[in-house]
Design a protein around this motif. Structure first.
Motif, PDB file in Angstrom:
ATOM      1  N   LEU A 126      44.198  39.287  33.229  1.00 56.69           N
ATOM      2  CA  LEU A 126      44.493  40.723  33.832  1.00 56.69           C
ATOM      3  C   LEU A 126      43.661  40.910  35.050  1.00 56.69           C
ATOM      4  N   ARG A 127      43.043  39.874  35.688  1.00 59.45           N
ATOM      5  CA  ARG A 127      42.371  40.027  36.888  1.00 59.45           C
ATOM      6  C   ARG A 127      43.088  40.459  38.114  1.00 59.45           C
ATOM      7  N   CYS A 128      44.136  39.944  38.244  1.00 56.03           N
ATOM      8  CA  CYS A 128      45.205  40.629  39.116  1.00 56.03           C
ATOM      9  C   CYS A 128      45.661  42.033  39.199  1.00 56.03           C
ATOM     10  N   VAL A 129      45.747  42.400  37.747  1.00 53.72           N
ATOM     11  CA  VAL A 129      46.238  43.978  37.192  1.00 53.72           C
ATOM     12  C   VAL A 129      44.963  44.810  37.728  1.00 53.72           C
ATOM     13  N   ARG A 130      43.604  44.574  37.525  1.00 54.49           N
ATOM     14  CA  ARG A 130      42.432  45.183  37.844  1.00 54.49           C
ATOM     15  C   ARG A 130      42.176  45.168  39.279  1.00 54.49           C
ATOM     16  N   GLY A 131      42.391  43.772  39.857  1.00 51.68           N
ATOM     17  CA  GLY A 131      41.630  43.830  41.170  1.00 51.68           C
ATOM     18  C   GLY A 131      42.706  43.607  42.421  1.00 51.68           C
ATOM     19  N   VAL A 132      44.026  43.886  42.245  1.00 51.97           N
ATOM     20  CA  VAL A 132      44.832  43.744  43.618  1.00 51.97           C
ATOM     21  C   VAL A 132      45.467  45.245  43.573  1.00 51.97           C
ATOM     22  N   ARG A 133      45.039  45.963  44.649  1.00 57.11           N
ATOM     23  CA  ARG A 133      45.763  47.141  44.926  1.00 57.11           C
ATOM     24  C   ARG A 133      45.957  47.291  46.285  1.00 57.11           C
ATOM     25  N   THR A 134      46.922  48.235  46.671  1.00 53.97           N
ATOM     26  CA  THR A 134      47.245  48.342  47.997  1.00 53.97           C
ATOM     27  C   THR A 134      46.075  49.402  48.662  1.00 53.97           C
ATOM     28  N   ARG A 135      46.071  49.578  50.120  1.00 56.45           N
ATOM     29  CA  ARG A 135      45.181  50.650  50.423  1.00 56.45           C
ATOM     30  C   ARG A 135      45.324  52.022  49.834  1.00 56.45           C
ATOM     31  N   ASP A 136      46.376  52.432  49.473  1.00 52.41           N
ATOM     32  CA  ASP A 136      46.536  53.780  48.898  1.00 52.41           C
ATOM     33  C   ASP A 136      46.371  53.685  47.286  1.00 52.41           C
ATOM     34  N   ASN A 137      45.596  52.629  46.934  1.00 49.06           N
ATOM     35  CA  ASN A 137      45.538  52.329  45.402  1.00 49.06           C
ATOM     36  C   ASN A 137      46.491  52.221  44.304  1.00 49.06           C
ATOM     37  N   LYS A 138      47.538  51.712  44.846  1.00 49.48           N
ATOM     38  CA  LYS A 138      48.612  51.441  43.873  1.00 49.48           C
ATOM     39  C   LYS A 138      48.403  49.962  43.250  1.00 49.48           C
ATOM     40  N   ALA A 139      48.644  49.732  42.194  1.00 47.62           N
ATOM     41  CA  ALA A 139      48.662  48.591  41.518  1.00 47.62           C
ATOM     42  C   ALA A 139      49.829  47.534  42.008  1.00 47.62           C
ATOM     43  N   VAL A 140      49.291  46.348  42.454  1.00 51.03           N
ATOM     44  CA  VAL A 140      50.391  45.421  42.736  1.00 51.03           C
ATOM     45  C   VAL A 140      51.123  44.901  41.454  1.00 51.03           C
ATOM     46  N   PHE A 141      50.037  44.477  40.659  1.00 49.64           N
ATOM     47  CA  PHE A 141      50.452  43.838  39.498  1.00 49.64           C
ATOM     48  C   PHE A 141      50.156  44.724  38.172  1.00 49.64           C
ATOM     49  N   GLY A 142      51.057  44.428  37.202  1.00 49.71           N
ATOM     50  CA  GLY A 142      50.920  45.115  35.887  1.00 49.71           C
ATOM     51  C   GLY A 142      51.233  44.168  34.723  1.00 49.71           C
ATOM     52  N   ALA A 143      50.992  44.692  33.500  1.00 51.10           N
ATOM     53  CA  ALA A 143      51.240  44.050  32.359  1.00 51.10           C
ATOM     54  C   ALA A 143      52.381  44.670  31.359  1.00 51.10           C
ATOM     55  N   LEU A 144      52.988  43.781  30.911  1.00 53.13           N
ATOM     56  CA  LEU A 144      54.126  44.597  29.720  1.00 53.13           C
ATOM     57  C   LEU A 144      53.759  43.957  28.488  1.00 53.13           C
ATOM     58  N   ARG A 145      54.011  44.619  27.877  1.00 50.92           N
ATOM     59  CA  ARG A 145      53.672  43.945  26.107  1.00 50.92           C
ATOM     60  C   ARG A 145      52.278  43.777  25.839  1.00 50.92           C
ATOM     61  N   ARG A 146      52.131  43.290  24.627  1.00 50.21           N
ATOM     62  CA  ARG A 146      50.664  42.983  24.307  1.00 50.21           C
ATOM     63  C   ARG A 146      50.509  41.466  23.627  1.00 50.21           C
ATOM     64  N   SER A 147      49.424  41.399  23.628  1.00 53.45           N
ATOM     65  CA  SER A 147      48.863  39.803  22.879  1.00 53.45           C
ATOM     66  C   SER A 147      49.814  38.756  23.303  1.00 53.45           C
ATOM     67  N   ARG A 148      50.329  37.936  22.460  1.00 58.16           N
ATOM     68  CA  ARG A 148      50.894  36.802  22.838  1.00 58.16           C
ATOM     69  C   ARG A 148      52.176  36.917  23.784  1.00 58.16           C
ATOM     70  N   ASP A 149      52.754  38.241  23.794  1.00 57.40           N
ATOM     71  CA  ASP A 149      54.036  38.563  24.424  1.00 57.40           C
ATOM     72  C   ASP A 149      53.749  39.225  25.493  1.00 57.40           C
ATOM     73  N   LYS A 150      52.348  39.191  26.151  1.00 56.15           N
ATOM     74  CA  LYS A 150      51.837  39.829  27.447  1.00 56.15           C
ATOM     75  C   LYS A 150      52.725  39.072  28.441  1.00 56.15           C
ATOM     76  N   GLU A 151      53.013  39.995  29.346  1.00 58.18           N
ATOM     77  CA  GLU A 151      53.519  39.228  30.632  1.00 58.18           C
ATOM     78  C   GLU A 151      53.092  40.047  31.983  1.00 58.18           C
ATOM     79  N   ILE A 152      52.674  39.299  32.896  1.00 51.47           N
ATOM     80  CA  ILE A 152      52.385  39.878  34.081  1.00 51.47           C
ATOM     81  C   ILE A 152      53.511  40.344  35.053  1.00 51.47           C
TER      82      ILE A 152
END
Ligand code: FES
Length: 237
Positions: free
Chosen positions: A154-180
């Motif tokens: 989740l480093r990308c989810v936390r740390g990659v944002r646009t200038r207007d603070n929109k998240a570029v990456f997200g995460a779907l589902r949880r645990s083993r099924d989590k997908e970026i």
């Protein structure tokens, strides 16, 4: 005027260390030249406590060093055989859970997972390989997302944002099924520096900046030159 920091004292494997109230065990150990392995942590961002590679023990209890604040008199166990073996098993697990083909990976030599595997002298993982069916998202203009290598830190989810603070990456589902996930429209609009940062924030070779492959040749990359953690350990020599 900012409040003066309160100094406190603690030990790691018996070594006397100093810290400031509010620091995490991981940060305080680093400031004292003690390396605690970590994968999902990225300095400057909220810790996620996702990988547990930084697990230490205090008074018989294991805890994530990246989230646990250091306290006065704390005696931290770090470099002890059972914890080192547990960390090694976590690293092995990350390898078997995905499809990591290091020799063909653009991040080889710059990959934190690979570097930790070398540090822990990983040879054959103790768990069976799972060879999961995962996809590669290569249609984006700037960013390629290689799910085979993703360790879901989740480093990308936390740390990659646009200038207007929109998240570029997200995460779907949880645990083993989590997908970026990646918003390719936002990723395509990232300035060059940030697109490269997205690649750097990924500890493995899952996020790649397209069109700039192998700029630094294999053999001359970060961990080709010095093992992971040696910068911390050298700093206090
Ligand atoms: Fe602490 Fe990942 S670095 S849990």
């Amino acid at each position: 005027m900012s409040k003066p920091k309160t100094p406190i004292h603690f030990t790691v494997d018996g070594k006397k260390c100093q810290a400031f109230l509010g620091q995490t065990i991981l940060q305080a150990a680093k400031d004292n030249g003690v390396y605690i392995p970590a994968l999902c942590r990225w300095e400057g961002f909220e810790p996620a406590g996702a990988c547990r590679v930084c697990t230490v023990r205090v008074a018989g209890r294991t805890m994530a060093a990246c989230t646990q604040p250091v306290t006065e008199g704390m005696a931290v166990e770090n470099n002890v055989p059972d914890l080192q073996d547990m960390r090694k098993s976590l690293i092995e697990m990350l390898f078997v859970e995905g499809n990591h083909m290091c020799p063909t990976c653009e991040k080889s030599g710059n990959c934190e997972l690979q570097a930790l595997a070398y540090r822990f002298q990983m040879l054959v993982p103790r768990f069976p390989f799972q060879f999961p069916a995962r996809k590669v998202e290569a249609a984006g203009k700037k960013i390629l997302l290689e799910h085979n290598r993703c360790i879901k830190c989740l480093r990308c989810v936390r740390g990659v944002r646009t200038r207007d603070n929109k998240a570029v990456f997200g995460a779907l589902r949880r645990s083993r099924d989590k997908e970026i996930t990646v918003d390719q429209a936002l990723a395509a609009a990232l300035p060059e520096k940030q697109a490269r940062q997205a690649m750097d924030r990924c500890p493995v070779g899952s996020i790649l900046r397209k069109e700039v492959g192998f700029v630094v040749p294999i053999g001359k990359r970060k961990y080709d030159k010095e093992p992971i953690g040696s910068d911390v350990e050298k700093a206090k020599d």
